[in-house]
Motif scaffolding. Structure first.
Motif, PDB file in Angstrom:
ATOM      1  N   TRP A  78     -41.725 -24.306   2.411  1.00 15.87           N
ATOM      2  CA  TRP A  78     -40.913 -25.106   3.332  1.00 15.87           C
ATOM      3  C   TRP A  78     -41.782 -26.102   4.086  1.00 15.87           C
ATOM      4  O   TRP A  78     -41.439 -27.276   4.226  1.00 15.87           O
ATOM      5  CB  TRP A  78     -40.195 -24.160   4.297  1.00 15.87           C
ATOM      6  CG  TRP A  78     -39.259 -24.800   5.262  1.00 15.87           C
ATOM      7  CD1 TRP A  78     -37.981 -25.230   5.029  1.00 15.87           C
ATOM      8  CD2 TRP A  78     -39.507 -25.045   6.657  1.00 15.87           C
ATOM      9  NE1 TRP A  78     -37.426 -25.726   6.182  1.00 15.87           N
ATOM     10  CE2 TRP A  78     -38.333 -25.628   7.194  1.00 15.87           C
ATOM     11  CE3 TRP A  78     -40.593 -24.827   7.490  1.00 15.87           C
ATOM     12  CZ2 TRP A  78     -38.230 -25.999   8.538  1.00 15.87           C
ATOM     13  CZ3 TRP A  78     -40.491 -25.190   8.828  1.00 15.87           C
ATOM     14  CH2 TRP A  78     -39.328 -25.763   9.328  1.00 15.87           C
ATOM     15  N   PHE A  79     -42.938 -25.656   4.537  1.00 15.49           N
ATOM     16  CA  PHE A  79     -43.870 -26.574   5.198  1.00 15.49           C
ATOM     17  C   PHE A  79     -44.403 -27.616   4.210  1.00 15.49           C
ATOM     18  O   PHE A  79     -44.508 -28.801   4.534  1.00 15.49           O
ATOM     19  CB  PHE A  79     -45.030 -25.796   5.822  1.00 15.49           C
ATOM     20  CG  PHE A  79     -44.717 -25.188   7.162  1.00 15.49           C
ATOM     21  CD1 PHE A  79     -44.760 -25.962   8.313  1.00 15.49           C
ATOM     22  CD2 PHE A  79     -44.383 -23.847   7.279  1.00 15.49           C
ATOM     23  CE1 PHE A  79     -44.489 -25.409   9.558  1.00 15.49           C
ATOM     24  CE2 PHE A  79     -44.094 -23.284   8.518  1.00 15.49           C
ATOM     25  CZ  PHE A  79     -44.147 -24.067   9.664  1.00 15.49           C
ATOM     26  N   MET A  80     -44.733 -27.181   3.016  1.00 16.33           N
ATOM     27  CA  MET A  80     -45.306 -28.085   2.024  1.00 16.33           C
ATOM     28  C   MET A  80     -44.330 -29.183   1.615  1.00 16.33           C
ATOM     29  O   MET A  80     -44.708 -30.353   1.470  1.00 16.33           O
ATOM     30  CB  MET A  80     -45.745 -27.287   0.793  1.00 16.33           C
ATOM     31  CG  MET A  80     -46.261 -28.134  -0.364  1.00 16.33           C
ATOM     32  SD  MET A  80     -47.912 -28.823  -0.105  1.00 16.33           S
ATOM     33  CE  MET A  80     -48.919 -27.457  -0.677  1.00 16.33           C
ATOM     34  N   VAL A  81     -43.068 -28.845   1.424  1.00 12.30           N
ATOM     35  CA  VAL A  81     -42.108 -29.850   0.962  1.00 12.30           C
ATOM     36  C   VAL A  81     -41.928 -30.946   2.013  1.00 12.30           C
ATOM     37  O   VAL A  81     -41.646 -32.104   1.678  1.00 12.30           O
ATOM     38  CB  VAL A  81     -40.760 -29.186   0.592  1.00 12.30           C
ATOM     39  CG1 VAL A  81     -39.913 -28.899   1.816  1.00 12.30           C
ATOM     40  CG2 VAL A  81     -39.980 -30.034  -0.409  1.00 12.30           C
ATOM     41  N   GLN A  82     -42.158 -30.622   3.270  1.00 12.92           N
ATOM     42  CA  GLN A  82     -42.059 -31.631   4.326  1.00 12.92           C
ATOM     43  C   GLN A  82     -43.359 -32.415   4.485  1.00 12.92           C
ATOM     44  O   GLN A  82     -43.341 -33.628   4.717  1.00 12.92           O
ATOM     45  CB  GLN A  82     -41.687 -30.957   5.644  1.00 12.92           C
ATOM     46  CG  GLN A  82     -40.299 -30.316   5.607  1.00 12.92           C
ATOM     47  CD  GLN A  82     -39.962 -29.603   6.901  1.00 12.92           C
ATOM     48  OE1 GLN A  82     -39.523 -30.206   7.876  1.00 12.92           O
ATOM     49  NE2 GLN A  82     -40.179 -28.299   6.915  1.00 12.92           N
ATOM     50  N   SER A  83     -44.491 -31.747   4.317  1.00 10.84           N
ATOM     51  CA  SER A  83     -45.767 -32.447   4.493  1.00 10.84           C
ATOM     52  C   SER A  83     -46.035 -33.435   3.369  1.00 10.84           C
ATOM     53  O   SER A  83     -46.826 -34.363   3.533  1.00 10.84           O
ATOM     54  CB  SER A  83     -46.920 -31.439   4.586  1.00 10.84           C
ATOM     55  OG  SER A  83     -47.145 -30.797   3.344  1.00 10.84           O
ATOM     56  N   THR A  84     -45.384 -33.253   2.222  1.00  8.50           N
ATOM     57  CA  THR A  84     -45.601 -34.147   1.082  1.00  8.50           C
ATOM     58  C   THR A  84     -44.487 -35.167   0.914  1.00  8.50           C
ATOM     59  O   THR A  84     -44.483 -35.909  -0.070  1.00  8.50           O
ATOM     60  CB  THR A  84     -45.748 -33.329  -0.219  1.00  8.50           C
ATOM     61  OG1 THR A  84     -44.583 -32.505  -0.389  1.00  8.50           O
ATOM     62  CG2 THR A  84     -46.984 -32.446  -0.173  1.00  8.50           C
ATOM     63  N   CYS A  85     -43.565 -35.243   1.845  1.00  6.91           N
ATOM     64  CA  CYS A  85     -42.465 -36.214   1.768  1.00  6.91           C
ATOM     65  C   CYS A  85     -43.017 -37.641   1.835  1.00  6.91           C
ATOM     66  O   CYS A  85     -43.878 -37.951   2.660  1.00  6.91           O
ATOM     67  CB  CYS A  85     -41.489 -35.975   2.921  1.00  6.91           C
ATOM     68  SG  CYS A  85     -40.183 -37.223   3.045  1.00  6.91           S
ATOM     69  N   HIS A  86     -42.502 -38.536   0.965  1.00  7.13           N
ATOM     70  CA  HIS A  86     -43.021 -39.903   0.923  1.00  7.13           C
ATOM     71  C   HIS A  86     -42.277 -40.863   1.838  1.00  7.13           C
ATOM     72  O   HIS A  86     -42.667 -42.030   1.980  1.00  7.13           O
ATOM     73  CB  HIS A  86     -42.986 -40.444  -0.516  1.00  7.13           C
ATOM     74  CG  HIS A  86     -41.608 -40.668  -1.065  1.00  7.13           C
ATOM     75  ND1 HIS A  86     -40.866 -41.794  -0.776  1.00  7.13           N
ATOM     76  CD2 HIS A  86     -40.846 -39.911  -1.887  1.00  7.13           C
ATOM     77  CE1 HIS A  86     -39.712 -41.724  -1.396  1.00  7.13           C
ATOM     78  NE2 HIS A  86     -39.665 -40.587  -2.070  1.00  7.13           N
ATOM     79  N   LEU A  87     -41.224 -40.403   2.497  1.00  7.56           N
ATOM     80  CA  LEU A  87     -40.440 -41.297   3.355  1.00  7.56           C
ATOM     81  C   LEU A  87     -41.163 -41.563   4.676  1.00  7.56           C
ATOM     82  O   LEU A  87     -42.015 -40.782   5.102  1.00  7.56           O
ATOM     83  CB  LEU A  87     -39.061 -40.688   3.625  1.00  7.56           C
ATOM     84  CG  LEU A  87     -38.156 -40.502   2.395  1.00  7.56           C
ATOM     85  CD1 LEU A  87     -36.822 -39.898   2.817  1.00  7.56           C
ATOM     86  CD2 LEU A  87     -37.930 -41.832   1.683  1.00  7.56           C
ATOM     87  N   PRO A  88     -40.814 -42.675   5.354  1.00 10.28           N
ATOM     88  CA  PRO A  88     -41.445 -42.993   6.643  1.00 10.28           C
ATOM     89  C   PRO A  88     -41.239 -41.863   7.661  1.00 10.28           C
ATOM     90  O   PRO A  88     -40.244 -41.140   7.610  1.00 10.28           O
ATOM     91  CB  PRO A  88     -40.740 -44.287   7.080  1.00 10.28           C
ATOM     92  CG  PRO A  88     -40.244 -44.904   5.808  1.00 10.28           C
ATOM     93  CD  PRO A  88     -39.880 -43.751   4.910  1.00 10.28           C
ATOM     94  N   GLY A  89     -42.174 -41.734   8.587  1.00 10.04           N
ATOM     95  CA  GLY A  89     -42.068 -40.744   9.652  1.00 10.04           C
ATOM     96  C   GLY A  89     -42.633 -39.384   9.307  1.00 10.04           C
ATOM     97  O   GLY A  89     -42.525 -38.444  10.102  1.00 10.04           O
TER      98      GLY A  89
END
Length: 884
Positions: free
Chosen positions: A763-774
């Motif tokens: 769950w943490f990884m999928v957010q830390s690797t997101c390519h979208l702004p912010g």
């Protein structure tokens, strides 16, 4: 500023130990705050070291010495010297003698997770590379091998399970509700292989019968709530044991083989003799909480640690400069095990992808070092991709050059000649030479020279003479301390294809007949070589470096049409995939060039679109391989082809190409995606895994459209699936799009799985690797999330490591905010876990590949880290070497 600058250790300064320790008797009286260790050592002078014996110098860190006895005499402080590095006895007997040391340590305060520490209520050890010196004063070096007897005493209610190396020989009750267990390891081992575990653990037990008919008890220990997730690891262990017998003739040698799953662990796993300690990430699996990649990785790591029983334990390394002797060889063995168990081309592609995107970058940066390094400051920093992955490629090249039968003769001789010894990389290569009657002197340069060699190929066909001249040049760029390189011995595997895709004969000038098979290995030895292939009725297409036969960069001019041909026709699984990667990379680089020149975007290359259309509408039996053929090169892969990396341009080009292919082939991707739907979440055979991998590749393309259809598909998959592979793929699609239910799905996922630490890591990884702004702002906020545990290495790697290693567009933000974030975290985590902090730091050391502004920003953060107060030797070495 630092009070003391750490000093390097050099391979050239190696000398044998003046003393040997034949036997060790250890008694642990476990206590969270004050563990008492009694170590009785049987010591003698090393007969291989001439002259009068010097003082006995024992390593030790963070210990409190209670008493010291030499024979029957208790020594007072005037008879020995204590320092931060250890214990010195200026005078010891010339004959064999006994030394008894009683030390105290505090496992609860040991946040570095080296030596003996407390992990989530569990006593645990990690002694590789130099953790044993945190347990007792000792000759903490791998060439001192002894037999160990270990008695563990602890509170029975809190620590009912007491484990150590070898076989259990006795047990009993002690006073005040305590109990004890004694373990005896009949095999000599270095102290880095010592292990102890104590805690409240459940056990999954099984049996295995070796090829010679000897029964072995197999046990996997885990926390009680996790026992139902250990079945796959047990099955993997039994498969690895059988595979090693069949492929290397190696049987297990003890009556008992144990694995313990530990949540707080710096490494993936540790091969301690008879008692492997594993990060829970590489043991626990159940279809609802583990992905296909988790299942495959568990099998690989369980195999790796088991294979170490012979390549690392029975035969160990003489000194830490020889680390690849055990790690490179064992990685090669686990790669072959995985390839035999699943898809050989997929395994090879996954291996080479890691090598070319990460290890090649290591070779090209200031931290470049040979497979057998010449020096180190902190040995923990040499658990690198070069030592492991490139080291495995060196072993693979030996097999390629000698053939499988010749390689097996070499390993058989190695096991026979060196069983029970601490040896070197040269000793291993010498066995290959002696078993096959060959001279591998030039091949040894792979161990001593750093950097990635480059091969430059030119092919010229003579229609009248019906021959092809292949010119090969090799070079290797300068690396720190090695400005000039000698030519390597490089096995170059080649094939020749006709216009219809058939294989042409491989006959060299002067040979009476073509070589058998469709691939030929050419040994490249000089700086420049020429080969003439004859009796060729048409101009062939050269398929070069088949199977990635050597860890080199290949420079071979091809037009897009030839790459498209190889992408559709090459019979070599690796080269077919690689041609597609090169074709897509060339298209993206053209996009980048046009954008840099201010030119409007051009239509996507029709050859690429047609090739992908043929793929997505075709049929391949190996669907995992099919999915890889359809996957675009990663941003790291594309970046490796650029002289100066522009992360923003690379990201934009890849996103645009993915979207263009999705627009052009939307109906085809959607049709294939729907055809692959089905509930197979509890099946992990190759066919089921392949279907999921291909289905989620289609979903990834459709998600690039970021439209209502894509949002509907990803949400449906997220809500309906019962397996973690599909659920995580759907969540990743949702997080990386403007999905209206993104926040809701993230919260649902966390609430459902908050009690499963390994799923929370995802769950943490999928957010830390997101390519979208912010994304950086989100990552900073997640540092304060209730689920973020700074003491849990897996959690830190998922959030901080995921951002720095796997999110180049945000980590390399032009304002340097990503670099500053990582530097802050490295300094913060170094105070509690130097090994973890040093490994997080690596992305900052690749500054040379970027534009001057980014270079300056990265160097600024390295200087900030190197100059921080009380920085550890681990981090100091990486930061200072990283500055160049």
């Amino acid at each position: 500023m630092r009070e003391r600058i750490p000093q390097p250790v050099y391979l050239k300064d190696y000398s044998p130990p003046p003393y040997l320790i034949d036997a060790v008797d250890l008694v642990f009286e476990l206590d969270e705050d004050d563990t008492r260790v009694t170590a009785t050592l049987q010591v003698r002078r090393n007969p291989a070291v001439a002259g009068a014996g010097p003082a006995l110098e024992l390593n030790g860190e963070g210990l409190t010495l209670e008493s010291l006895k030499l024979g029957s005499q208790r020594l007072d402080p005037t008879q020995y010297r204590l320092s931060e590095e250890g214990l010195c006895l200026p005078r010891v007997p010339d004959h064999a003698f006994t030394l008894e040391l009683v030390t105290h340590l505090c496992p609860k305060a040991n946040t570095a997770l080296e030596g003996l520490y407390l992990s989530n209520g569990l006593f645990c050890t990690q002694c590789e590379a130099q953790g044993f010196r945190r347990i007792t004063y000792f000759l903490d070096r791998p060439d001192v091998m002894a037999r160990y007897t270990t008695t563990v005493v602890a509170d029975r209610a809190r620590y009912p399970v007491l484990l150590s190396n070898g076989n259990c020989v006795a047990a009993g009750e002690a006073s005040h509700g305590r109990h004890w267990v004694r373990w005896e390891d009949p095999f000599k081992k270095p102290c880095y292989l010592f292990a102890l575990v104590a805690g409240r653990l459940a056990c999954l037990e099984d049996r295995y019968v070796t090829a010679s008919g000897r029964p072995v008890v197999l046990r996997i220990y885990a926390e009680p709530q996790d026992l139902d997730k250990c079945g796959h690891a047990m099955a993997s262990l039994k498969q690895a044991m059988r595979w090693d017998e069949e492929n290397f003739g190696r049987e297990y040698d003890l009556d008992l083989y144990m694995i313990v799953a530990v949540s707080h662990f710096n490494m993936g796993a540790m091969e301690n003799k008879g008692l492997n300690i594993f990060n829970t990430q590489y043991i626990l699996a159940r279809p609802d909480v583990a992905t296909d990649a988790d299942y495959e990785r568990i099998e690989e790591v369980v195999g790796h640690e088991y294979f170490h029983n012979w390549t690392g334990n029975r035969i160990t390394c003489r000194d830490w400069f020889q680390l690849s002797l055990k790690e490179g060889l064992t990685v090669f063995r686990d790669q072959e095990f995985s390839a035999d168990r699943h898809s050989r081309p997929v395994k090879r592609i996954d291996t080479v992808n890691l090598l070319r995107t990460r290890q090649f970058a290591e070779d090209a940066g200031p931290l470049a070092h040979p497979v057998r390094p010449e020096s180190y400051i902190e040995i923990n920093n040499f658990y690198t991709l070069t030592v492991y992955e490139k080291g495995a490629e060196v072993i693979r090249m030996l097999q390629t050059l000698l053939g499988r039968a010749g390689f097996r003769r070499g390993t058989d001789l190695y096991f026979e000649r060196h069983d029970g010894q601490a040896v070197t990389c040269d000793d291993f290569v010498r066995c290959m030479e002696d078993a096959n009657g060959v001279d591998l002197s030039q091949f040894r340069l792979w161990y001593s020279q750093a950097g990635t060699p480059e091969l430059h190929l030119e092919a010229e066909y003579d229609a009248a003479g019906r021959y092809l001249d292949l010119k090969v040049r090799q070079s290797c760029p300068p690396t720190p301390g090695q400005p000039c390189k000698r030519p390597f011995l490089i096995p170059l595997a080649v094939g020749l294809l006709a216009a219809d895709g058939s294989e042409l004969p491989l006959r060299l000038a002067g040979e009476p007949a073509p070589a058998p098979g469709t691939t030929r290995v050419l040994p490249i030895q000089a700086a420049e070589e020429r080969f003439r292939f004859v009796d060729l009725p048409e101009r062939p297409v050269v398929s070069a470096l088949r199977g990635f036969s050597a860890p080199v960069k290949l420079n071979f001019a091809r037009d897009l049409a030839e790459l498209a041909f190889l992408f559709s026709r090459d019979s070599d699984g690796f080269n077919r995939w690689d041609a597609g990667q090169q074709l897509a990379t060339r298209v993206m680089l053209e996009m980048i060039d046009r954008a840099s020149a201010g030119q409007p975007p051009a239509p996507v290359e029709p050859l690429l679109v047609d090739a992908f259309r043929n793929l997505v509408t075709g049929q391949l039996e190996d669907q995992s391989y099919w999915a890889l053929l359809l996957t675009l090169p990663s941003e790291e892969y594309v970046s490796a082809a650029m002289a100066v990396i522009d992360p923003d341009q690379v990201h934009a080009a890849r996103q645009r190409l993915k979207r263009e292919l999705a627009v052009a082939l939307e109906a085809e991707f959607l049709r294939l995606y729907e055809a692959l739907r089905g509930d197979e979440h509890n099946r992990f055979d190759a066919a089921a895994v392949g279907r999921r991998r291909l289905k989620n590749t289609c979903l990834d393309y459709l998600n690039a459209l970021d439209n209502d259809t894509a949002h509907r598909l990803s949400l449906r998959q997220f809500r309906e699936t019962r397996g973690m592979t599909d659920q995580l793929a759907a969540l990743g699609a949702i997080v990386n799009s403007h999905h209206p239910n993104q926040a809701e799905c993230l919260e649902q996922f966390y609430q459902r799985w908050h009690a499963e630490p390994l799923v929370v890591d995802k769950w943490f990884m999928v957010q830390s690797t997101c390519h979208l702004p912010g994304t950086l702002e989100r990552v900073r906020a997640l540092l304060d999330h209730p689920g973020f545990d700074r003491g849990l290495p897996n959690r830190v790697r998922a959030l901080v490591g995921g951002f720095a290693q796997s999110n180049p567009v945000h980590f390399h933000a032009k304002d340097g905010s990503g670099y500053a974030f990582l530097a802050e975290r490295v300094i913060e985590f170094d105070a509690r876990n130097p090994q973890l902090a040093a490994r997080l730091l690596t992305p900052l050391t690749h500054w040379q590949r970027y534009d001057p502004v980014r270079q300056g920003l990265m160097r600024r953060e390295l200087q900030r880290i190197a100059g921080a107060e009380r920085i550890s030797p681990d981090v100091y070495e990486v930061a200072t070497k990283g500055l160049g």
